[in-house]
Design a protein around this motif. Sequence first.
Motif, short mmCIF file in Angstrom:
data_model
loop_
_atom_site.label_atom_id
_atom_site.label_comp_id
_atom_site.label_asym_id
_atom_site.label_seq_id
_atom_site.Cartn_x
_atom_site.Cartn_y
_atom_site.Cartn_z
N HIS A 125 0.83 -1.21 0.00
CA HIS A 125 0.00 0.00 0.00
C HIS A 125 0.87 1.26 0.00
CE1 HIS A 125 -3.39 -2.66 0.79
NE2 HIS A 125 -2.71 -3.17 1.79
N GLY A 126 1.91 1.22 -0.81
CA GLY A 126 2.81 2.37 -0.89
C GLY A 126 2.12 3.58 -1.50
N GLU A 127 2.57 4.75 -1.15
CA GLU A 127 1.95 5.97 -1.67
C GLU A 127 2.48 6.31 -3.06
OE1 GLU A 127 1.31 10.70 -0.49
OE2 GLU A 127 2.60 9.41 0.76
N TYR A 128 3.76 5.99 -3.31
CA TYR A 128 4.38 6.35 -4.58
C TYR A 128 4.85 5.11 -5.34
CZ TYR A 128 4.53 11.35 -3.56
OH TYR A 128 4.18 12.66 -3.32
N PHE A 129 4.76 5.20 -6.67
CA PHE A 129 5.40 4.24 -7.55
C PHE A 129 6.38 5.05 -8.38
CE2 PHE A 129 5.92 1.71 -11.39
CZ PHE A 129 6.10 0.45 -10.86
N GLY A 130 7.64 5.01 -8.00
CA GLY A 130 8.62 5.92 -8.59
C GLY A 130 8.31 7.34 -8.16
N GLU A 131 8.33 8.28 -9.11
CA GLU A 131 8.04 9.68 -8.80
C GLU A 131 6.54 9.97 -8.76
OE1 GLU A 131 11.58 12.31 -10.66
OE2 GLU A 131 10.36 11.26 -12.15
N ARG A 132 5.74 9.06 -9.27
CA ARG A 132 4.31 9.30 -9.41
C ARG A 132 3.54 8.66 -8.25
NH1 ARG A 132 2.29 10.88 -14.12
NH2 ARG A 132 4.15 10.09 -15.16
N LYS A 133 2.53 9.34 -7.77
CA LYS A 133 1.69 8.75 -6.74
C LYS A 133 0.95 7.54 -7.32
CE LYS A 133 0.81 12.55 -3.51
NZ LYS A 133 -0.24 13.32 -2.81
N LEU A 134 0.85 6.50 -6.53
CA LEU A 134 0.18 5.28 -6.98
C LEU A 134 -1.25 5.60 -7.42
CD1 LEU A 134 0.93 2.19 -7.03
CD2 LEU A 134 -0.48 1.99 -4.99
N GLN A 135 -1.93 6.45 -6.67
CA GLN A 135 -3.30 6.83 -6.99
C GLN A 135 -3.37 7.53 -8.35
OE1 GLN A 135 -5.79 5.86 -5.31
NE2 GLN A 135 -7.55 7.15 -5.82
N ASP A 136 -2.38 8.36 -8.64
CA ASP A 136 -2.35 9.08 -9.91
C ASP A 136 -2.03 8.15 -11.08
OD1 ASP A 136 -2.90 11.40 -8.57
OD2 ASP A 136 -0.82 12.06 -8.45
N TYR A 137 -1.32 7.07 -10.80
CA TYR A 137 -1.03 6.11 -11.86
C TYR A 137 -2.30 5.34 -12.23
CZ TYR A 137 1.31 2.53 -14.60
OH TYR A 137 1.69 1.71 -15.65
N LEU A 138 -3.10 5.01 -11.22
CA LEU A 138 -4.30 4.21 -11.46
C LEU A 138 -5.48 5.04 -11.95
CD1 LEU A 138 -4.16 1.89 -8.32
CD2 LEU A 138 -3.67 1.25 -10.68
N PHE A 139 -5.55 6.30 -11.57
CA PHE A 139 -6.67 7.15 -11.96
C PHE A 139 -6.13 8.44 -12.57
CE2 PHE A 139 -8.20 4.41 -8.58
CZ PHE A 139 -9.38 3.92 -9.13
N ARG A 140 -6.43 8.65 -13.84
CA ARG A 140 -5.81 9.73 -14.59
C ARG A 140 -6.85 10.78 -15.01
NH1 ARG A 140 -1.25 6.21 -17.92
NH2 ARG A 140 -0.63 5.03 -16.07
N PRO A 141 -6.45 12.02 -15.11
CA PRO A 141 -7.36 13.06 -15.57
C PRO A 141 -7.61 12.94 -17.06
CG PRO A 141 -5.17 13.95 -15.31
CD PRO A 141 -5.10 12.53 -14.83
N GLU A 142 -8.59 13.66 -17.56
CA GLU A 142 -8.89 13.60 -18.99
C GLU A 142 -7.73 14.12 -19.82
OE1 GLU A 142 -12.41 14.80 -22.19
OE2 GLU A 142 -12.40 15.71 -20.18
N TYR A 143 -7.11 15.20 -19.37
CA TYR A 143 -5.99 15.78 -20.11
C TYR A 143 -4.75 15.84 -19.23
CZ TYR A 143 -9.79 17.40 -23.10
OH TYR A 143 -10.90 17.45 -23.90
N GLU A 144 -3.63 15.53 -19.86
CA GLU A 144 -2.33 15.69 -19.21
C GLU A 144 -1.45 16.51 -20.14
OE1 GLU A 144 -0.71 12.03 -17.20
OE2 GLU A 144 -2.40 11.08 -18.26
N LEU A 145 -0.99 17.64 -19.65
CA LEU A 145 -0.14 18.53 -20.43
C LEU A 145 1.18 18.73 -19.69
CD1 LEU A 145 0.26 20.57 -22.82
CD2 LEU A 145 -0.73 22.32 -21.30
N TYR A 146 2.28 18.44 -20.38
CA TYR A 146 3.58 18.53 -19.72
C TYR A 146 4.55 19.37 -20.55
CZ TYR A 146 1.70 14.55 -17.15
OH TYR A 146 0.90 13.74 -16.38
#
Length: 487
Positions: free
Chosen positions: A409-430
């Motif tokens: 139940h780690g919070e991060y997977f690498g630099e990205r939050k685990l939650q953000d890896y599993l659930f993504r917004p409609e748009y990602e702009l980098y």
Amino acid sequence: MRIPQIAITVFSVLSIFSCVDKNEEKAPEGQAAKPNIILFVSDDHGTDALGSYGNKVIKTPNLDKLAEEGVRFTNAYCTSASCAASRSVILTGMYGHATGSYGHVHDYHHFSTYDNVRSLPVLLEKEGYETARIGKYHVAPEKVYHFQKVLEADPRNTVEMAEKCKDVLSSDNPFFLYFCTDDPHRGAPFQSEPWNEPNSFGNKAEGYAGVETVTYDPKDVVVPSFLPDTQETREEIAQYYQSISRIDHGFGKLMGMLKAAGKADNTIVIYISDNGMAFPGAKTTVYEPGIKLPCIIKDPSAKTKGTVNEAMISWADLTPTILDMADIETTDVAFHGRSFKEIVGERSPLGWDEVKASHTFHEITMYYPMRVIRNKNYKLIWNIAWRLEYPFASDLWASSTWQSVYRKHGEYFGERKLQDYLFRPEYELYNLDTDPGEIVNLAYDEDYGEVLESMKQKMKTFQKDTSDPWLIMWDHDSSLQGTGVDL
């Protein structure tokens, strides 16, 4: 008896001609010999694991030599980080969403290219090339992707694969050899017991006949920033490296055989991968580690040696480029990509600062269409099915690298939050200049509103130009859907 001088001269000329290398290809009078072409495609190999791309741990001397003798592209992209979908683009110059190649071909997935598509091997055969393939195929139907010769060998034993290509390399006709390894794809079974055992990546304790086994200590490997630096991750990367060194050995064998056949000076050699490393955060994603790949090209006729090319190219460009290198005109075929033959030797050519990507499926159970525009330093990802949890490839879910974080139940997977890896917004702009890890999403920052809208317009244009059915998801635009009536 004294031999007349004229007789001596004639004898000398004949002697010279009799010494011409019989392996040299004879072209019709007034026409240069067409080059042979080798397209070497590895399976799940990222730029993270090649000496010529900066990794100081992995041993890839033969591929590094290719880079020293040719051109190394630093902004080369596949268009879908999934094996079958990517390979269809490589061999057609068209995005999978326009050809029906939405995902995997094998087992129950059963995606298949439309039968009116004309592929690279078919077009080359029409122009007199001898076409042959060996190793991973993973496209369908055979009618569309037809090769004259199908060679059989263990696709994990690249030395054996090379040896089976001997007759092709000695052909009297110009040849196109499509050489595809299973390395460094994860090996079966994907789910290990116990769970924290590393995947084999095709490696065997006894090794492979004729192949030098190169092993790596997990403590020495380079862990990319998008992965967690755990013991499980390091052990799997060590296996991944070993599989890549096996590729390198076979590639060296193939190059040695090419030289022995007298064909090295008239053969274009291209090394690429179908998608990034088989780790979560790379393969099946459209983040940089999944789609930014090695591309090394050696064209003996070009005045390039040890060159770096920063042009943004994609696998949609490969088929038109290879045909152009073979001096084959295809005005009756509409490719989505374009030839980069003329800019191979340049470092930063103008007009090569944008690429697109289109991913819809990996396995049929992994519906998650994503479309991508990268323009200069900005990259827009449209997660069309953003309300769904991000789906996992079965082998990546079972990997000890993923499980080492997920089970705890780690919070991060690498630099990205685990939650953000599993659930993504409609748009990602980098902004990749300031955020190469793609962590800071600018899509909902008011200061980047104009950039976002500009990138959206580019994406819509891309979808219209390539007949993308998912165009309908913009305001229910049904312009590409037809009447629904079979006329």
